[in-house]
Design a protein around this motif. Structure first.
Motif, PDB file in Angstrom:
ATOM      1  N   ALA A  17      21.831 -22.092   1.637  1.00  0.00           N
ATOM      2  CA  ALA A  17      22.912 -21.365   0.990  1.00  0.00           C
ATOM      3  C   ALA A  17      24.141 -22.252   0.955  1.00  0.00           C
ATOM      4  N   THR A  18      25.024 -21.989   0.014  1.00  0.00           N
ATOM      5  CA  THR A  18      26.228 -22.808  -0.137  1.00  0.00           C
ATOM      6  C   THR A  18      27.466 -22.029   0.281  1.00  0.00           C
TER       7      THR A  18
ATOM      8  N   ILE B 205      21.441 -14.795  -4.510  1.00  0.00           N
ATOM      9  CA  ILE B 205      20.477 -15.764  -3.974  1.00  0.00           C
ATOM     10  C   ILE B 205      19.513 -15.113  -2.995  1.00  0.00           C
TER      11      ILE B 205
ATOM     12  N   ASN C 141      25.034 -13.528  -2.033  1.00  0.00           N
ATOM     13  CA  ASN C 141      25.630 -14.151  -3.213  1.00  0.00           C
ATOM     14  C   ASN C 141      25.761 -15.650  -3.043  1.00  0.00           C
ATOM     15  N   GLU C 142      25.884 -16.328  -4.160  1.00  0.00           N
ATOM     16  CA  GLU C 142      26.196 -17.753  -4.146  1.00  0.00           C
ATOM     17  C   GLU C 142      27.576 -17.973  -3.518  1.00  0.00           C
TER      18      GLU C 142
ATOM     19  N   THR D 172      26.078 -27.302   1.281  1.00  0.00           N
ATOM     20  CA  THR D 172      24.875 -26.507   1.523  1.00  0.00           C
ATOM     21  C   THR D 172      24.493 -26.541   2.989  1.00  0.00           C
TER      22      THR D 172
ATOM     23  N   ARG E  23      31.384 -21.860  -0.817  1.00  0.00           N
ATOM     24  CA  ARG E  23      32.173 -22.207  -2.003  1.00  0.00           C
ATOM     25  C   ARG E  23      33.151 -23.356  -1.743  1.00  0.00           C
TER      26      ARG E  23
END
Length: 409
Positions: free
Chosen positions: A79-80, A158, A182-183, A66, A82
């Motif tokens: 935000a992350t 998100i 988006n995630e 994150t 992937r």
């Protein structure tokens, strides 16, 4: 242009600008900074409700992958990525400090040097998302009773939006800044761009009256090969579809550009609402990917395999952005700009060929934003004078069935 708060006023004009996080490339060499609209919309809100969106901290939690961005006035966004962040990427985050998070793609560009969507470079896309979220949170924290905020409440997203009612040269205007993200640092995914009124964003728009207002949609700073090759200067770009969109908004923007004495290009045949247009592009992209897969399965040498994967990488990192950014059924109704029928016209920017040769990827700046603001300063009073006619055309052409898109939730 003077801009003041107008929290209890009834707006007669709308402005909507978004950041398509990770939407850098599209088909046929199109490349852009798709956060321009967000930056300008935030700039308008910031004049009425002053807030400092300078980044004071940008850090990474390696355990969760994150990134967290903090602004000077206390906004935070997370935000992350992937596949997480390497220690080197985490160290690079320090170079974001002192930059304005409202210019989110420029920030990611400055920190990482390059940015791609479609899951190709997740770290810079995640940083861009965190910047946008931190900016919106800054206003939500500082002006909780004056701004209206909402979430991008479709699965896997998100992003969110923030809006306010303001007076622009005495004209009551509702302004919305939207983040489509988006995630995992993926994207682009923009089924809620432009002035599409669905879900929690629809609630915010209704609260601001934006769901049925003549609206200026602010779009990207872009290089479009067919329009920019051989051109040695930047130009404003005014677009609409004569059959589907709002001519009064279009004509006000066009007059605004001319009065501001800025180079421009215009078109009233953009954003055609041809049923199945995006679906055809999806099928064509799928065909190209299958061809590469078939050739790869019969390749005999390492050199052949490397070449084929290189071709696939270009398709995924660039051309795919032109079909992943929106669902085909949504595109049939609102076109590539997310334009609710009858409501709007689009203001954006084209860059010169020399610019893209040097910079590779556009980066929106405060100087660019000042050009948009110059156009709006002249266009908004003109549109206000024709607000009743623009509203009448909106009601005549408006068509949007929320039920058709319910499955997105």
């Amino acid at each position: 242009m003077q801009i003041y708060p107008n929290p209890n006023g009834n707006s007669i004009i709308g402005i909507s600008g978004h950041a398509g996080v990770g939407h850098i490339h599209s088909h046929n060499g199109f490349v852009q900074d798709d956060s321009a609209g967000f930056a300008v919309a935030i700039g308008i809100i910031r004049q009425a409700y002053p807030a400092d969106t300078t980044i004071t901290a940008a850090s990474v939690d390696a355990r969760t992958g994150t990134v967290t961005v903090t602004t000077r006035d206390g906004g935070t966004g997370c935000a992350t990525a992937r596949r997480g962040f390497t220690p080197h990427e985490a160290a690079r985050m320090l170079s974001a400090i002192g930059l304005d998070a409202a210019y989110s793609q420029s920030t990611a560009f400055r920190v990482f040097g390059r940015i791609y969507g479609q899951g190709v470079l997740e770290a810079p896309v995640a940083l861009q998302a965190a910047c946008c979220l931190a900016v919106m949170n800054t206003f939500a924290v500082k002006y909780p009773d004056a701004v209206v905020q909402g979430h991008e409440d479709m699965p896997g997203k998100i992003g969110g939006c923030i809006g306010a009612r303001v007076l622009m040269n005495d004209t009551p205007v509702s302004v919305l800044a939207m983040t489509n993200a988006n995630e995992g640092g993926l994207g682009p995914d923009e089924d809620l761009e432009g002035n599409i009124a669905l879900g929690d964003k629809g609630r915010v728009m209704r609260e601001l009256g934006l769901d049925r207002l003549p609206t200026v949609i602010l779009e990207s700073k872009a290089f479009v090969p067919s329009l920019c090759q051989g051109v040695d200067h930047s130009r404003m770009w005014v677009r609409m579809n004569a059959e589907a969109d709002n001519r009064y908004v279009y004509e006000a923007l066009l007059a605004g550009v001319k009065t501001a004495d800025l180079p421009f290009l215009c078109s009233d045949s953009a954003y055609p609402r041809h049923k199945g247009e995006l679906r055809v592009a999806e099928l064509e992209l799928g065909r190209r990917i299958v061809e590469i897969g078939t050739a790869f399965s019969s390749a005999k040498t390492s050199a052949e395999k490397v070449q084929l994967m290189g071709e696939l990488a270009i398709i995924v990192s660039q051309d795919a952005g032109g079909v992943t950014f929106m669902s085909a059924h949504m595109h049939d109704q609102v076109g590539g700009g997310g334009i609710m029928p009858g409501t709007s016209a689009v203001l954006s920017m084209l860059v010169a060929e020399d610019y893209i040769r040097e910079w590779i990827i556009p980066a929106f700046t405060a100087d660019d934003a000042s050009r948009y603001m110059a156009v709006l300063g002249h266009a908004i009073p003109l549109l206000a004078a024709d607000a009743a006619k623009a509203k009448a055309q909106l009601e005549e052409r408006f068509a949007f069935d929320e039920a058709e898109h319910a499955f997105l939730y």
